[in-house]
Design an enzyme around this catalytic site. Structure first.
Site, PDB file in Angstrom:
ATOM      1  CE  LYS A 292      -4.298   1.027   2.641  1.00  0.00           C
ATOM      2  NZ  LYS A 292      -4.937   0.831   3.910  1.00  0.00           N
TER       3      LYS A 292
HETATM    4  C1  E4P Z   1      -8.381   2.211   3.731  1.00  0.00           C
HETATM    5  O1  E4P Z   1      -7.514   1.273   3.468  1.00  0.00           O
HETATM    6  C2  E4P Z   1      -8.047   2.691   5.019  1.00  0.00           C
HETATM    7  O2  E4P Z   1      -7.293   1.683   5.976  1.00  0.00           O
HETATM    8  C3  E4P Z   1      -9.289   3.008   5.709  1.00  0.00           C
HETATM    9  O3  E4P Z   1     -10.442   2.344   5.224  1.00  0.00           O
HETATM   10  C4  E4P Z   1      -9.316   4.425   6.301  1.00  0.00           C
HETATM   11  O4  E4P Z   1     -10.636   4.236   7.169  1.00  0.00           O
HETATM   12  P1  E4P Z   1     -11.166   5.543   7.801  1.00  0.00           P
HETATM   13  O5  E4P Z   1     -11.241   6.776   7.252  1.00  0.00           O
HETATM   14  O6  E4P Z   1     -12.351   5.003   8.893  1.00  0.00           O
HETATM   15  O7  E4P Z   1      -9.784   5.733   8.937  1.00  0.00           O
END
Ligand code: E4P
Length: 218
Positions: A87
């Site tokens: 990522k």
């Molecule tokens: C995406 O991969 C992120 O880990 C996640 O969806 C972020 O979510 P949040 O905005 O609830 O922190």
């Protein structure tokens, strides 16, 4: 549409896996910190543990913000397990790193996407997934689901193979809206996945069926 769970919590990952509908996991440094996972070796071991629970892709995020650092980290993370997807944030060096990693056959998830233009650059660099953050856009009075529609349409028009991984999903209705928008994947909290089961007519219908059975069978 594929279901990923958005957590680093092993119990929740096991519960979602046991349900039989889980296709993968996404994590980020905040989710790892929430579980108290710290130190390079512990973090790497935790990713491997997640991979051993699920039968699908597991996103592991780099913490470097420079090109050299990101590709070095990406190669180390990818070598941990075949299910790992690296990522990478959608910044200038991140796009270069995605281009490099994809040329080496390493799968990537370009994260922190808030506009179609960012998704376009990630797709052109060869990202396996782009992660548009719905909930965080909603938090700023901007329609997060509209971004999913726009990216899905753009990728369809130009034939990009990059998958749209809707992220920052906060509740069950977001999942339904992602289905309608044509997202390839939704990464969700366990509560949002389980929320899909909720309907009062199911509860009352089941109650009646069981009461009627008892009436005649004792
Ligand atoms: C995406 O991969 C992120 O880990 C996640 O969806 C972020 O979510 P949040 O905005 O609830 O922190």
């Amino acid at each position: 549409m594929k279901f990923f769970i958005d957590t680093a919590n092993l119990d929740q990952i096991r519960e979602a896996q046991d349900l039989g509908v889980l296709d993968g996991v996404t994590t980020n440094p905040s989710l790892m910190a929430k579980e108290g996972i710290k130190g390079e070796e512990n973090i790497k071991n935790h990713y491997v543990k997640i991979c051993e629970i699920v039968d699908g892709d597991v996103s592991a995020e780099v913490i470097s913000t420079d090109y050299e650092g990101m590709i070095k980290e990406g190669e180390i993370l990818a070598a941990l397990h075949p299910q790992i997807v690296v990522k990478v944030p959608v910044i200038k060096d991140g796009i270069k790193a995605i281009k490099y990693l994809s040329s080496k056959g390493i799968r990537t998830n370009c994260t922190l996407i808030f506009s179609p233009g960012q998704a376009l650059l990630a797709a052109k660099a060869g990202a396996t997934y782009v992660s548009p953050f719905i909930g965080r856009l909603d938090d700023t009075s901007t329609d997060g689901i509209d971004l999913i529609y726009r990216i899905v349409e753009m990728f369809g028009t130009y034939g990009f193979e990059t998958q749209v991984l809707a992220a920052s999903i906060r509740h069950t209705m977001h999942i339904i809206q992602c289905v309608e928008a044509g997202a390839d994947v939704a990464t969700c909290p366990l509560s949002a996945i389980l929320g899909l089961l909720n309907h009062p007519l199911t509860d009352s219908g089941l109650k009646t069926f069981l009461e009627d059975y008892k009436k005649v069978n004792g």
